[in-house]
Write a protein that holds these residues in place. Structure first.
Motif, mmCIF file in Angstrom:
data_model
loop_
_atom_site.group_PDB
_atom_site.id
_atom_site.type_symbol
_atom_site.label_atom_id
_atom_site.label_comp_id
_atom_site.label_asym_id
_atom_site.label_seq_id
_atom_site.Cartn_x
_atom_site.Cartn_y
_atom_site.Cartn_z
ATOM 1 N N LEU A 98 0.673 -1.329 0.332
ATOM 2 C CA LEU A 98 -0.157 -0.497 -0.539
ATOM 3 C C LEU A 98 1.321 0.943 0.131
ATOM 4 N N HIS A 99 0.622 2.035 -1.286
ATOM 5 C CA HIS A 99 1.491 3.179 -1.383
ATOM 6 C C HIS A 99 0.816 4.761 -0.520
ATOM 7 N N GLU A 100 1.437 5.118 0.408
ATOM 8 C CA GLU A 100 0.570 6.416 0.730
ATOM 9 C C GLU A 100 1.054 7.195 0.760
ATOM 10 N N LEU A 101 0.303 8.595 0.120
ATOM 11 C CA LEU A 101 1.455 10.121 0.170
ATOM 12 C C LEU A 101 0.482 11.285 1.187
ATOM 13 N N ALA A 102 0.586 11.628 1.758
ATOM 14 C CA ALA A 102 -0.495 12.451 3.290
ATOM 15 C C ALA A 102 0.024 13.792 2.378
ATOM 16 N N LEU A 103 -0.716 14.446 2.111
ATOM 17 C CA LEU A 103 -1.035 16.402 1.529
ATOM 18 C C LEU A 103 -1.367 16.941 2.926
ATOM 19 N N GLU A 104 -0.746 17.980 2.835
ATOM 20 C CA GLU A 104 -1.149 18.722 4.644
ATOM 21 C C GLU A 104 -1.110 19.999 3.442
ATOM 22 N N GLU A 105 -1.384 20.980 4.053
ATOM 23 C CA GLU A 105 -1.658 22.878 4.032
ATOM 24 C C GLU A 105 -2.673 22.482 2.465
ATOM 25 N N LEU A 106 -3.213 21.944 2.511
ATOM 26 C CA LEU A 106 -3.629 22.275 1.316
ATOM 27 C C LEU A 106 -4.996 23.946 1.177
ATOM 28 N N VAL A 107 -5.210 23.970 0.304
ATOM 29 C CA VAL A 107 -6.150 25.502 0.656
ATOM 30 C C VAL A 107 -7.559 24.668 -0.106
ATOM 31 N N PRO A 108 -8.462 24.594 0.928
ATOM 32 C CA PRO A 108 -9.645 24.217 0.865
ATOM 33 C C PRO A 108 -10.281 25.467 -0.830
ATOM 34 N N GLY A 109 -11.101 23.988 -1.813
ATOM 35 C CA GLY A 109 -11.119 25.407 -2.843
ATOM 36 C C GLY A 109 -10.185 25.236 -4.142
ATOM 37 N N GLU A 110 -9.766 25.022 -3.768
ATOM 38 C CA GLU A 110 -8.358 25.014 -4.807
ATOM 39 C C GLU A 110 -8.136 23.384 -5.275
ATOM 40 N N ARG A 111 -7.906 23.008 -6.813
ATOM 41 C CA ARG A 111 -7.761 21.242 -7.016
ATOM 42 C C ARG A 111 -6.433 21.579 -6.954
ATOM 43 N N VAL A 112 -6.308 19.627 -6.715
ATOM 44 C CA VAL A 112 -5.205 19.145 -5.986
ATOM 45 C C VAL A 112 -4.886 18.803 -7.184
ATOM 46 N N ALA A 113 -3.987 18.113 -8.421
ATOM 47 C CA ALA A 113 -3.538 17.956 -9.693
ATOM 48 C C ALA A 113 -2.227 16.447 -8.766
ATOM 49 N N TRP A 114 -2.631 15.219 -9.394
ATOM 50 C CA TRP A 114 -1.064 14.322 -8.929
ATOM 51 C C TRP A 114 -1.115 13.535 -10.122
ATOM 52 N N ARG A 115 0.331 12.915 -9.912
ATOM 53 C CA ARG A 115 0.264 12.242 -11.516
ATOM 54 C C ARG A 115 1.229 11.200 -10.982
ATOM 55 N N VAL A 116 0.657 9.195 -11.146
ATOM 56 C CA VAL A 116 1.925 8.196 -10.120
ATOM 57 C C VAL A 116 2.913 7.668 -12.022
ATOM 58 N N GLU A 117 3.895 7.908 -11.415
ATOM 59 C CA GLU A 117 4.717 7.168 -12.342
ATOM 60 C C GLU A 117 4.394 6.076 -11.993
ATOM 61 N N LEU A 118 4.465 5.229 -13.052
ATOM 62 C CA LEU A 118 4.509 3.938 -12.938
ATOM 63 C C LEU A 118 5.214 2.712 -14.033
ATOM 64 N N GLY A 119 6.473 3.837 -14.380
ATOM 65 C CA GLY A 119 7.450 3.865 -15.599
ATOM 66 C C GLY A 119 7.747 2.952 -16.742
ATOM 67 N N GLY A 120 8.260 3.203 -17.580
ATOM 68 C CA GLY A 120 8.503 2.812 -19.269
ATOM 69 C C GLY A 120 7.431 3.399 -19.812
ATOM 70 N N GLY A 121 7.554 4.961 -18.965
ATOM 71 C CA GLY A 121 6.731 6.115 -20.291
ATOM 72 C C GLY A 121 5.263 5.670 -19.179
ATOM 73 N N GLU A 122 4.212 5.016 -19.105
ATOM 74 C CA GLU A 122 3.230 4.654 -17.915
ATOM 75 C C GLU A 122 2.741 5.708 -16.608
ATOM 76 N N PHE A 123 2.179 6.150 -16.523
ATOM 77 C CA PHE A 123 1.344 6.406 -15.771
ATOM 78 C C PHE A 123 -0.536 6.868 -15.444
ATOM 79 N N VAL A 124 -0.681 6.948 -14.108
ATOM 80 C CA VAL A 124 -1.951 7.711 -14.067
ATOM 81 C C VAL A 124 -2.002 8.637 -13.037
ATOM 82 N N GLU A 125 -3.086 9.362 -13.283
ATOM 83 C CA GLU A 125 -3.274 10.820 -13.405
ATOM 84 C C GLU A 125 -4.872 11.234 -12.795
ATOM 85 N N GLY A 126 -5.141 12.108 -11.674
ATOM 86 C CA GLY A 126 -6.380 12.361 -11.812
ATOM 87 C C GLY A 126 -5.992 13.878 -11.251
ATOM 88 N N SER A 127 -7.028 14.445 -9.718
ATOM 89 C CA SER A 127 -7.129 15.485 -9.319
ATOM 90 C C SER A 127 -7.982 15.413 -8.244
#
Length: 400
Positions: A98-127
């Motif tokens: 289980l991979h876990e990243l804690a995100l803190e000091e976020l600004v309410p209402g502001e969008r956070v984008a994330w992108r997980v690099e899977l290697g070999g040029g592949e990735f999965v992303e969202g926000s």
């Protein structure tokens, strides 16, 4: 702040890039843990790899970190391969990471984008975003997400661009050889890639193989800013308090003196001036296949009525119903993909509840909740995109 503090993480070293694409047994999902904090999680099986995550807060520059990893060697497996060799997503035994990243000091209402690099040029992303107090936002509610139509339910719900995805329990069924946790998490990824995911627990989360602890609890522990393990928890989004309860077994929603009911009472007192949505699995008012839990109703409904709860959401019955009881709106939506139940089985058994029912539809689908300044705009859609119910639910006002 224009910078993002990623707690429980470390800078990504240059040589940490994965050369072989990682295979996610559970694509990323987000849990709200406070007004300014969240957890991003995902899982790999038999691949204990450092997978960099790039995070962007608003217009800030990207920050790359390596999530913390926890490991569990398990023989959890479903279904047996010979039972369904064609199944795309098996739950296989092995080392669950289980991979876990804690995100803190976020600004309410502001969008956070994330992108997980899977290697070999592949990735999965969202926000995602945590709606700010007073900010309009959209939530999706589903329950009983099961073969054969879960993907159609998700495909219908995703274009509504939810800010929150809440679930009434029975995420998947070990009684069905087509349902697995791996398949579930991949199926709901179009929703979890754009909204935090907060499920309540259902009876099918306790089916065997220590399923609750190995899967549900491990995935969702730490959710909310108030919780009792993963059995029940609460969090705030857009100034609305969401309270997820556990209707199963010894957790005692039918006992006014139980720890869960005492905790719920304190939550309702603490948020008496906020809009409140409560959700759990087994309905306390319904006319469908499974009868209402009247022992739970005797305890819970006076609390909901007395503390001005604005909406109660449940599942368990595979159909859709909406009731109003003493000005408290109740919705039953267990149409998340499982085979349907009749919604009229107990109409003669509970004639008073029949008079309280304002909408009913035997269909698979999802409930859309639009939270505004004056109330909740509720819409229910079936998997063909037809709107089968709509109601404006004003926020309740308690007498002085």
């Amino acid at each position: 702040m224009l910078w993002l503090l990623l707690a429980c993480a470390k800078d990504a070293p240059v040589d940490s890039v994965v050369q072989i694409p990682a295979d996610l047994s559970a694509p990323p999902w987000v849990l709200i843990t406070g007004p300014n904090s969240a957890l991003l999680r995902f899982e790999t099986l038999d691949q204990d790899l450092e997978l960099p995550v790039e995070v962007v807060l608003g217009a800030a520059d990207p920050v790359t970190r390596i999530p913390e990893r926890s490991r569990l060697q398990t023989d959890f497996a479903f279904p047996p391969v010979e039972a369904n060799p064609e199944l795309m997503y098996q739950d296989l035994p092995g080392l669950r990471v289980l991979h876990e990243l804690a995100l803190e000091e976020l600004v309410p209402g502001e969008r956070v984008a994330w992108r997980v690099e899977l290697g070999g040029g592949e990735f999965v992303e969202g926000s995602f975003r945590i709606p700010a107090p007073g900010q309009d936002f959209v939530a999706i509610f589903t329950g009983d997400t099961m073969f054969p139509k879960l993907s159609e339910v998700v495909d219908g719900a995703a274009p509504f661009a939810p800010d929150l995805y809440i679930h009434g329990g029975d995420l998947q069924y070990q009684t069905n050889p087509f349902d697995t946790w791996t398949g579930l998490m991949h199926s709901i990824a179009p929703l979890t890639a754009q909204a935090p995911f907060h499920p309540a627990v259902g009876n099918h989360e306790y089916e065997g193989q220590d399923e609750f602890a190995v899967m549900f609890e491990r995935f969702f522990e730490g959710a909310g800013d108030a919780n009792q393990g993963t059995a029940y928890h609460a969090f705030t989004a857009g100034g609305v308090r969401f309270i997820a309860l556990n209707s199963e077994g010894e957790h005692g929603l039918g006992d006014a003196e139980s720890p869960q009911v005492q905790w719920l009472t304190q939550e309702l007192i603490a948020h008496s001036t906020d809009p409140v949505v409560v959700y759990f699995h087994r309905p306390i008012i319904t006319l469908a296949e499974h009868e209402p839990k009247l022992d739970m109703r005797a305890v819970l409904h006076p609390l909901f009525e007395g503390h001005g709860v604005d909406l109660v959401l449940t599942a368990h019955n595979h159909s859709y119903e909406r009731f109003e009881m003493d000005q408290v709106p109740y919705v039953v939506d267990g149409g998340g993909g499982a085979f349907l139940y009749s919604a009229t089985v107990h109409e003669e058994t509970y004639p008073e509840d029949l008079a309280r029912r304002e909408a009913v539809d035997k269909s698979m689908g999802f409930t859309v909740l639009r939270f505004g300044s004056e109330g909740i705009d509720l819409e229910r859609y079936d998997i063909d995109g037809e709107q089968v119910d709509a109601a404006l639910l004003p926020y309740r006002e308690l007498p002085d």
